[in-house]
Scaffold this motif. Structure first.
Motif, PDB file in Angstrom:
ATOM      1  N   PRO A  44       1.014  56.512 -18.871  1.00 54.96           N
ATOM      2  CA  PRO A  44       0.325  57.163 -19.994  1.00 54.96           C
ATOM      3  C   PRO A  44       0.918  56.763 -21.340  1.00 54.96           C
ATOM      4  O   PRO A  44       1.976  56.116 -21.404  1.00 54.96           O
ATOM      5  CB  PRO A  44       0.545  58.657 -19.706  1.00 54.96           C
ATOM      6  CG  PRO A  44       1.749  58.718 -18.837  1.00 54.96           C
ATOM      7  CD  PRO A  44       1.742  57.465 -18.012  1.00 54.96           C
ATOM      8  N   ALA A  45       0.260  57.169 -22.409  1.00 57.09           N
ATOM      9  CA  ALA A  45       0.696  56.807 -23.758  1.00 57.09           C
ATOM     10  C   ALA A  45       1.971  57.557 -24.133  1.00 57.09           C
ATOM     11  O   ALA A  45       2.207  58.684 -23.706  1.00 57.09           O
ATOM     12  CB  ALA A  45      -0.408  57.136 -24.756  1.00 57.09           C
ATOM     13  N   GLY A  46       2.800  56.891 -24.947  1.00 57.34           N
ATOM     14  CA  GLY A  46       3.962  57.552 -25.518  1.00 57.34           C
ATOM     15  C   GLY A  46       5.145  57.735 -24.600  1.00 57.34           C
ATOM     16  O   GLY A  46       6.022  58.554 -24.885  1.00 57.34           O
ATOM     17  N   ILE A 163      13.138  64.956 -23.873  1.00 58.57           N
ATOM     18  CA  ILE A 163      12.468  65.010 -25.172  1.00 58.57           C
ATOM     19  C   ILE A 163      13.206  65.962 -26.104  1.00 58.57           C
ATOM     20  O   ILE A 163      13.439  65.652 -27.283  1.00 58.57           O
ATOM     21  CB  ILE A 163      10.998  65.452 -25.008  1.00 58.57           C
ATOM     22  CG1 ILE A 163      10.201  64.391 -24.244  1.00 58.57           C
ATOM     23  CG2 ILE A 163      10.355  65.713 -26.368  1.00 58.57           C
ATOM     24  CD1 ILE A 163       8.751  64.751 -24.015  1.00 58.57           C
ATOM     25  N   ALA A 164      13.578  67.136 -25.603  1.00 55.19           N
ATOM     26  CA  ALA A 164      14.278  68.135 -26.425  1.00 55.19           C
ATOM     27  C   ALA A 164      15.597  67.572 -26.949  1.00 55.19           C
ATOM     28  O   ALA A 164      15.945  67.765 -28.131  1.00 55.19           O
ATOM     29  CB  ALA A 164      14.516  69.397 -25.606  1.00 55.19           C
ATOM     30  N   PHE A 189       3.748  71.127 -26.130  1.00 56.28           N
ATOM     31  CA  PHE A 189       2.527  70.469 -26.581  1.00 56.28           C
ATOM     32  C   PHE A 189       2.578  68.954 -26.415  1.00 56.28           C
ATOM     33  O   PHE A 189       1.543  68.300 -26.335  1.00 56.28           O
ATOM     34  CB  PHE A 189       2.235  70.809 -28.042  1.00 56.28           C
ATOM     35  CG  PHE A 189       1.707  72.202 -28.253  1.00 56.28           C
ATOM     36  CD1 PHE A 189       0.544  72.625 -27.632  1.00 56.28           C
ATOM     37  CD2 PHE A 189       2.377  73.101 -29.059  1.00 56.28           C
ATOM     38  CE1 PHE A 189       0.056  73.904 -27.811  1.00 56.28           C
ATOM     39  CE2 PHE A 189       1.892  74.388 -29.254  1.00 56.28           C
ATOM     40  CZ  PHE A 189       0.728  74.792 -28.629  1.00 56.28           C
ATOM     41  N   ALA A 190       3.785  68.370 -26.354  1.00 51.89           N
ATOM     42  CA  ALA A 190       3.899  66.911 -26.209  1.00 51.89           C
ATOM     43  C   ALA A 190       3.457  66.448 -24.828  1.00 51.89           C
ATOM     44  O   ALA A 190       2.931  65.349 -24.670  1.00 51.89           O
ATOM     45  CB  ALA A 190       5.331  66.474 -26.471  1.00 51.89           C
ATOM     46  N   GLU A 191       3.670  67.267 -23.797  1.00 48.10           N
ATOM     47  CA  GLU A 191       3.267  66.944 -22.431  1.00 48.10           C
ATOM     48  C   GLU A 191       3.812  65.588 -21.968  1.00 48.10           C
ATOM     49  O   GLU A 191       3.090  64.761 -21.408  1.00 48.10           O
ATOM     50  CB  GLU A 191       1.745  66.970 -22.296  1.00 48.10           C
ATOM     51  CG  GLU A 191       1.131  68.344 -22.566  1.00 48.10           C
ATOM     52  CD  GLU A 191      -0.382  68.337 -22.474  1.00 48.10           C
ATOM     53  OE1 GLU A 191      -0.967  67.232 -22.408  1.00 48.10           O
ATOM     54  OE2 GLU A 191      -0.973  69.415 -22.471  1.00 48.10           O
ATOM     55  N   GLY A 192       5.089  65.361 -22.241  1.00 47.49           N
ATOM     56  CA  GLY A 192       5.719  64.128 -21.781  1.00 47.49           C
ATOM     57  C   GLY A 192       5.530  62.932 -22.683  1.00 47.49           C
ATOM     58  O   GLY A 192       5.978  61.831 -22.361  1.00 47.49           O
ATOM     59  N   ASP A 193       4.891  63.110 -23.847  1.00 45.26           N
ATOM     60  CA  ASP A 193       4.596  62.029 -24.781  1.00 45.26           C
ATOM     61  C   ASP A 193       5.620  62.076 -25.914  1.00 45.26           C
ATOM     62  O   ASP A 193       5.543  62.933 -26.794  1.00 45.26           O
ATOM     63  CB  ASP A 193       3.175  62.194 -25.317  1.00 45.26           C
ATOM     64  CG  ASP A 193       2.730  61.028 -26.187  1.00 45.26           C
ATOM     65  OD1 ASP A 193       3.588  60.367 -26.779  1.00 45.26           O
ATOM     66  OD2 ASP A 193       1.513  60.796 -26.290  1.00 45.26           O
ATOM     67  N   MET A 194       6.576  61.158 -25.915  1.00 42.08           N
ATOM     68  CA  MET A 194       7.618  61.153 -26.932  1.00 42.08           C
ATOM     69  C   MET A 194       7.056  60.853 -28.317  1.00 42.08           C
ATOM     70  O   MET A 194       7.508  61.413 -29.320  1.00 42.08           O
ATOM     71  CB  MET A 194       8.688  60.119 -26.574  1.00 42.08           C
ATOM     72  CG  MET A 194       9.813  60.009 -27.585  1.00 42.08           C
ATOM     73  SD  MET A 194      10.728  61.548 -27.795  1.00 42.08           S
ATOM     74  CE  MET A 194      11.794  61.464 -26.358  1.00 42.08           C
ATOM     75  N   ARG A 195       6.061  59.996 -28.408  1.00 39.47           N
ATOM     76  CA  ARG A 195       5.463  59.669 -29.705  1.00 39.47           C
ATOM     77  C   ARG A 195       4.831  60.897 -30.343  1.00 39.47           C
ATOM     78  O   ARG A 195       5.017  61.173 -31.528  1.00 39.47           O
ATOM     79  CB  ARG A 195       4.413  58.571 -29.527  1.00 39.47           C
ATOM     80  CG  ARG A 195       3.821  58.077 -30.847  1.00 39.47           C
ATOM     81  CD  ARG A 195       2.650  57.149 -30.632  1.00 39.47           C
ATOM     82  NE  ARG A 195       3.036  55.955 -29.918  1.00 39.47           N
ATOM     83  CZ  ARG A 195       2.555  55.592 -28.746  1.00 39.47           C
ATOM     84  NH1 ARG A 195       1.657  56.357 -28.145  1.00 39.47           N
ATOM     85  NH2 ARG A 195       2.936  54.489 -28.162  1.00 39.47           N
ATOM     86  N   LYS A 196       4.097  61.654 -29.527  1.00 37.45           N
ATOM     87  CA  LYS A 196       3.482  62.878 -30.041  1.00 37.45           C
ATOM     88  C   LYS A 196       4.540  63.880 -30.484  1.00 37.45           C
ATOM     89  O   LYS A 196       4.399  64.539 -31.520  1.00 37.45           O
ATOM     90  CB  LYS A 196       2.585  63.500 -28.961  1.00 37.45           C
ATOM     91  CG  LYS A 196       1.812  64.732 -29.442  1.00 37.45           C
ATOM     92  CD  LYS A 196       1.073  65.401 -28.296  1.00 37.45           C
ATOM     93  CE  LYS A 196      -0.038  64.544 -27.749  1.00 37.45           C
ATOM     94  NZ  LYS A 196      -0.831  65.261 -26.704  1.00 37.45           N
ATOM     95  N   ALA A 197       5.621  63.996 -29.715  1.00 35.27           N
ATOM     96  CA  ALA A 197       6.688  64.937 -30.054  1.00 35.27           C
ATOM     97  C   ALA A 197       7.338  64.580 -31.385  1.00 35.27           C
ATOM     98  O   ALA A 197       7.579  65.457 -32.227  1.00 35.27           O
ATOM     99  CB  ALA A 197       7.729  64.959 -28.934  1.00 35.27           C
ATOM    100  N   LEU A 198       7.611  63.299 -31.608  1.00 35.86           N
ATOM    101  CA  LEU A 198       8.239  62.877 -32.862  1.00 35.86           C
ATOM    102  C   LEU A 198       7.316  63.087 -34.056  1.00 35.86           C
ATOM    103  O   LEU A 198       7.758  63.497 -35.131  1.00 35.86           O
ATOM    104  CB  LEU A 198       8.641  61.407 -32.766  1.00 35.86           C
ATOM    105  CG  LEU A 198       9.962  61.095 -32.079  1.00 35.86           C
ATOM    106  CD1 LEU A 198      10.238  59.603 -32.087  1.00 35.86           C
ATOM    107  CD2 LEU A 198      11.105  61.828 -32.745  1.00 35.86           C
TER     108      LEU A 198
END
Length: 315
Positions: A44-46, A163-164, A189-198
């Motif tokens: 998946p993405a991110g 991620i945290a 909310f990131a659901e495993g997506d590091m790009r979204k989290a950042l």
């Protein structure tokens, strides 16, 4: 803010890549041997596919990596001419100060079938001078002849604790105060997506004061998990009017989209089933109803009406 934090804090070496340790260990062996097969990164993405590829290229090619590296995004250059000209002209040259040359094709699942067949031919012809790294979200869209020529690595969503930890490190580097609960909400909310989290962290850090839960909710424009939980609880206990009022408040006053509501309802219901708070038969019926609502909303039906109809299924 010195540009997007996604680029500012992008890992430069394999050791810095967050998560995916099972993959990094294999790639470090390629670095030690100074040779590698054609690779395919899928997932998946991110989750670090592009970051890992760039870190591998810089490590294995050393100081001459720019001269021996070609990066193409298959979403833009997806036709057969790209393969026949750009990639062919690059691969036919000998490497400069490196054991071999590397071609990195991102989002290769967007390439046309004809281009993929042409790519297969190039991978076959230039095995002595170049290796390929292919990145895609869906490996099923890649033709079998290419898959059989690659070592396939499947990237999983990044674990919440990883991620945290990364978010806390970046917050310290940027001298930002934050609440622990805010980091937990970003991870949710990131659901495993590091790009979204950042991106969420950077957006929430703009302005004054520490990063709080309220700031995260203002940025993400999604419903609070507690509100979703209360709404489902009311629906399951036959309080339809109470559940409908919560739905209205979440969608109208907080501005949550219908698709996001469906996804969060699915997450809450699944969590209840995994924790043993819901019978399997009830869970199966609700998943079918949620899937039906999701399809109707994506096809253009009114989200409010579809979600209210979904709540009646919970009764």
């Amino acid at each position: 803010m010195n540009g997007p934090w996604v680029e500012k804090y992008r890992p430069k070496t394999l050791d810095d890549v967050v998560g995916q340790r099972h993959i990094i260990e294999h790639l470090e062996n390629y670095v030690e041997e100074e040779s590698m097969p054609n690779l395919m990164f899928t997932g998946p993405a991110g989750v670090g596919k592009t970051t890992t590829a760039l870190a591998l290229v810089k490590t294995i090619l050393g100081e001459y990596w720019r001269q021996n590296f070609l990066e193409l995004n298959a979403s833009d250059a997806r036709g057969i001419e790209t393969v026949r000209t750009n990639i062919k002209n690059f691969c036919r040259l000998k490497p400069v100060g490196a054991p071999f040359r590397i071609v990195f094709l991102d989002e290769v699942d967007n390439m046309t079938k004809d281009a993929q067949h042409a790519l297969r031919r190039e991978m076959e012809m230039y095995t002595k001078t170049a290796s390929f790294i292919l990145s895609c979200n869906y490996s099923s869209k890649i033709i079998d002849p290419i898959q059989s020529r690659c070592a396939i690595f499947r990237f999983a969503p990044i674990k919440g604790q990883d991620i945290a930890k990364r978010l806390e490190y970046i917050s310290e580097q940027e001298n930002i105060d934050y609440d622990e609960s805010a980091i937990e909400i970003i991870v949710y909310f990131a659901e495993g997506d590091m790009r979204k989290a950042l991106n969420l962290l950077q957006a929430a850090s703009s302005g004054e004061g520490k990063i709080t839960e309220d700031k995260i909710y203002n940025v993400v424009s999604k419903a609070r998990p507690k509100d979703i939980n209360d709404m489902i609880t009311k629906a399951l206990t036959c309080d339809f009017m109470g559940a409908r009022d919560l739905l209205r408040e979440t969608m109208v006053l907080q501005g949550t989209s219908g698709e996001d509501m469906v996804n969060q309802i699915y997450q809450d219901v699944t969590k209840r089933a995994m924790e043993g708070n819901m019978d399997n038969e009830v869970y199966i019926d609700l998943i079918e109803a949620i899937a039906d609502s999701d399809f109707r909303i994506r096809e253009g039906a009114n989200p409010r009406i579809q979600l209210e109809a979904l709540l009646t299924k919970f009764l």
